[in-house]
Design an enzyme around this catalytic site. Structure first.
Site, PDB file in Angstrom:
ATOM      1  N   LYS A  55       0.577   4.137   7.095  1.00 41.29           N
ATOM      2  CA  LYS A  55      -0.061   5.042   6.143  1.00 41.29           C
ATOM      3  C   LYS A  55       0.428   6.479   6.376  1.00 41.29           C
ATOM      4  O   LYS A  55       1.065   6.790   7.388  1.00 41.29           O
ATOM      5  CB  LYS A  55      -1.589   5.018   6.300  1.00 41.29           C
ATOM      6  CG  LYS A  55      -2.259   3.692   5.954  1.00 41.29           C
ATOM      7  CD  LYS A  55      -2.204   3.378   4.480  1.00 41.29           C
ATOM      8  CE  LYS A  55      -3.005   2.118   4.148  1.00 41.29           C
ATOM      9  NZ  LYS A  55      -2.348   0.900   4.683  1.00 41.29           N
ATOM     10  N   SER A 103       0.808  -1.219   0.000  1.00 41.72           N
ATOM     11  CA  SER A 103       0.000   0.000   0.000  1.00 41.72           C
ATOM     12  C   SER A 103       0.841   1.268   0.000  1.00 41.72           C
ATOM     13  O   SER A 103       0.344   2.345  -0.337  1.00 41.72           O
ATOM     14  CB  SER A 103      -0.961   0.014   1.193  1.00 41.72           C
ATOM     15  OG  SER A 103      -0.261   0.131   2.413  1.00 41.72           O
TER      16      SER A 103
END
Length: 205
Positions: free
Chosen positions: A159, A122
């Site tokens: 993230k 990701s």
């Protein structure tokens, strides 16, 4: 490691500072601008020299494809390496620690508290790849735009952090993944640490 020239040392410090401030390395253009080079190509030549000396690894095809390389991986008391994290359990629980590794402390600012084995792609577009080791400074605070290790309910994720009032947005760096939205009034959220660098997961690990 072969000695660095003053200019190479300056570039290495810039990379470390950028990782500290934003959680990611600078682009060639940013290096050129901050150090007064005429073009990004000049920055690229210096980066290649650093790569030849084993200080960094260059990832082709990525504007921020620069990774710090740690070459001291002797097993000893050192940074704990965290592998798979079971849902709901503390990140640094003993059962999650796969080993301890010595790493040159000067590589990371602020100092790394532990290493986290990256699971998934990701964050691919800023050079954080599946199986890499993410150096993490343990803290509960982060600024917008920094790369964090966060816990949402029982899950741990890496993230880019953004807070808008009572809403947390956890952005991926890969268009194949979606932003995670956290409502602080309804969901359990905590910052486990701040990413301060990435180390290639070499065969010695």
């Amino acid at each position: 490691m072969r000695p660095l020239t003053p200019r190479q040392s300056e570039i290495l410090e810039l990379i470390k500072d950028n990782l500290h401030a934003t959680g990611m390395p600078p682009t060639r253009a940013e290096i050129a601008h901050k150090l007064g080079f005429r073009s990004a190509n000049s920055a690229e030549e210096h980066l290649k020299a650093l790569a030849r000396k084993g200080v960094i690894e260059i990832l082709p095809g990525m504007s921020r494809g620069i990774r710090l390389v740690g070459d001291d991986y002797d097993i000893a008391d050192g940074l704990p390496l965290i592998g798979q994290v079971a849902a709901g359990e503390p990140l640094l629980a003993e059962q999650h620690v796969e080993g301890h590794y010595k790493i040159d402390e000067s590589l990371f600012h602020p100092a790394a508290s532990f290493l986290l084995k990256v699971n998934g792609m990701s964050m691919r577009d800023i050079g954080i790849l599946d199986g890499d080791l993410l150096a993490v400074h343990k803290t509960e605070q982060a600024r917008n735009g920094q790369i964090v290790v966060a816990r949402v309910e029982d899950e741990v994720t890496v993230k880019r952090f953004e807070q808008r009032g009572k809403t947390i947005l956890l952005h991926p760096e890969n268009e194949d993944f979606s932003t995670i939205t956290v409502n602080l009034a309804e969901q359990v959220f905590a910052i486990e640490g701040l990413a301060v660098g990435v180390i290639r997961n070499g065969a010695t690990l």
